[in-house]
Scaffold this motif. Structure first.
Motif, short mmCIF file in Angstrom:
data_model
loop_
_atom_site.label_atom_id
_atom_site.label_comp_id
_atom_site.label_asym_id
_atom_site.label_seq_id
_atom_site.Cartn_x
_atom_site.Cartn_y
_atom_site.Cartn_z
N VAL A 19 0.85 -1.19 0.00
CA VAL A 19 0.00 0.00 0.00
C VAL A 19 0.89 1.24 0.00
CG1 VAL A 19 -1.73 1.33 1.27
CG2 VAL A 19 -1.86 -1.17 1.22
N THR A 20 0.59 2.15 -0.92
CA THR A 20 1.26 3.44 -0.98
C THR A 20 0.21 4.51 -0.77
OG1 THR A 20 2.93 2.57 -2.49
CG2 THR A 20 2.67 4.96 -2.42
N TYR A 21 0.54 5.51 0.02
CA TYR A 21 -0.42 6.53 0.43
C TYR A 21 -0.17 7.84 -0.31
CZ TYR A 21 -0.99 3.18 4.19
OH TYR A 21 -1.20 2.02 4.90
N VAL A 22 -1.28 8.54 -0.65
CA VAL A 22 -1.22 9.85 -1.27
C VAL A 22 -2.15 10.78 -0.50
CG1 VAL A 22 -1.64 11.20 -3.37
CG2 VAL A 22 -0.80 8.85 -3.55
N ASP A 23 -1.61 11.90 -0.06
CA ASP A 23 -2.39 12.91 0.67
C ASP A 23 -1.77 14.27 0.37
OD1 ASP A 23 -3.67 14.61 2.45
OD2 ASP A 23 -3.51 13.24 4.15
N ALA A 24 -2.51 15.12 -0.29
CA ALA A 24 -1.98 16.43 -0.71
C ALA A 24 -1.49 17.26 0.47
CB ALA A 24 -3.05 17.20 -1.48
N SER A 25 -1.98 17.00 1.67
CA SER A 25 -1.58 17.80 2.83
C SER A 25 -0.66 17.05 3.80
CB SER A 25 -2.82 18.30 3.57
OG SER A 25 -3.57 17.20 4.06
N ALA A 26 -0.05 15.97 3.36
CA ALA A 26 0.83 15.20 4.24
C ALA A 26 2.07 16.01 4.62
CB ALA A 26 1.25 13.90 3.56
N PRO A 27 2.43 16.00 5.91
CA PRO A 27 3.56 16.81 6.37
C PRO A 27 4.92 16.13 6.30
CG PRO A 27 2.46 15.83 8.24
CD PRO A 27 1.69 15.40 7.01
N GLY A 28 4.96 14.84 6.02
CA GLY A 28 6.21 14.08 6.15
C GLY A 28 7.13 14.13 4.96
N VAL A 29 7.90 13.05 4.81
CA VAL A 29 8.97 12.99 3.81
C VAL A 29 8.48 12.74 2.38
CG1 VAL A 29 10.72 12.31 5.49
CG2 VAL A 29 9.43 10.55 4.26
N GLY A 30 7.24 12.33 2.21
CA GLY A 30 6.69 12.18 0.87
C GLY A 30 7.10 10.91 0.14
N ASP A 31 7.36 9.83 0.88
CA ASP A 31 7.75 8.58 0.23
C ASP A 31 6.59 7.60 0.08
OD1 ASP A 31 7.40 7.62 2.81
OD2 ASP A 31 9.49 7.05 3.09
N GLY A 32 5.41 7.94 0.59
CA GLY A 32 4.23 7.11 0.43
C GLY A 32 4.13 5.95 1.39
N SER A 33 4.99 5.88 2.38
CA SER A 33 5.04 4.73 3.28
C SER A 33 3.96 4.74 4.36
CB SER A 33 6.42 4.64 3.94
OG SER A 33 6.66 5.79 4.71
N SER A 34 3.34 5.89 4.61
CA SER A 34 2.30 6.01 5.63
C SER A 34 1.47 7.25 5.29
CB SER A 34 2.91 6.16 7.02
OG SER A 34 3.60 7.39 7.11
N TRP A 35 0.38 7.45 6.03
CA TRP A 35 -0.41 8.65 5.78
C TRP A 35 0.39 9.92 6.10
CZ3 TRP A 35 -4.10 8.52 2.59
CH2 TRP A 35 -5.00 7.47 2.52
N SER A 36 1.17 9.90 7.16
CA SER A 36 1.94 11.11 7.50
C SER A 36 3.10 11.35 6.53
CB SER A 36 2.44 11.05 8.94
OG SER A 36 3.30 9.95 9.11
N ASP A 37 3.60 10.30 5.90
CA ASP A 37 4.69 10.42 4.94
C ASP A 37 4.21 10.19 3.50
OD1 ASP A 37 6.72 11.01 6.78
OD2 ASP A 37 6.98 8.89 7.24
N ALA A 38 2.94 10.45 3.27
CA ALA A 38 2.33 10.17 1.96
C ALA A 38 2.92 11.04 0.85
CB ALA A 38 0.83 10.42 2.03
N PHE A 39 2.84 10.51 -0.39
CA PHE A 39 3.11 11.36 -1.55
C PHE A 39 2.11 12.50 -1.51
CE2 PHE A 39 4.99 7.49 -3.39
CZ PHE A 39 6.06 8.01 -4.11
N THR A 40 2.50 13.67 -1.91
CA THR A 40 1.56 14.78 -2.01
C THR A 40 1.07 14.98 -3.44
OG1 THR A 40 3.39 16.35 -2.20
CG2 THR A 40 2.48 15.99 0.00
N ASP A 41 1.68 14.28 -4.37
CA ASP A 41 1.33 14.38 -5.79
C ASP A 41 0.93 13.00 -6.30
OD1 ASP A 41 2.41 14.10 -8.78
OD2 ASP A 41 1.86 16.20 -8.43
N LEU A 42 -0.31 12.86 -6.75
CA LEU A 42 -0.82 11.56 -7.21
C LEU A 42 -0.04 11.05 -8.42
CD1 LEU A 42 -2.78 9.21 -7.14
CD2 LEU A 42 -4.45 10.65 -8.33
#
Length: 92
Positions: A19-42
């Motif tokens: 599972v890879t996560y995408v959330d435009a407002s995620a505050p983390g590193v943007g690697d998709g590993s969790s909701w907080s580190d989700a990709f911000t760009d689909l």
């Protein structure tokens, strides 16, 4: 014997999709590993992943540059995309 045990473990274990996560407002590193580190760009997530599931937080996502009405999301075989999440889910 070891090969037989390894084969049984492989065949008898349930396979779970990555599972890879995408959330435009995620505050983390943007690697998709969790909701907080989700990709911000689909589109970036779709281009990066070979297989698995993409869970997309609720919101509006646009491909390409702002205002480019000809841009489209490039989907690939082998990816399952689910959307509308609030960003706290751990299962479908």
């Amino acid at each position: 014997m070891l090969r037989l045990v390894a084969l049984c473990v492989l065949l008898c274990s349930p396979l779970t999709a990555q599972v890879t996560y995408v959330d435009a407002s995620a505050p983390g590193v943007g690697d998709g590993s969790s909701w907080s580190d989700a990709f911000t760009d689909l589109q970036a997530a779709l281009q990066t992943l070979p297989l698995g599931e993409v869970w997309v937080a609720q919101g509006t996502y646009h491909p390409g540059l702002p205002g480019d009405r000809t841009a489209t999301f490039q989907l690939r075989s082998g990816l399952a995309i689910y959307g509308g999440f609030d960003g706290t889910e751990t299962s479908l």
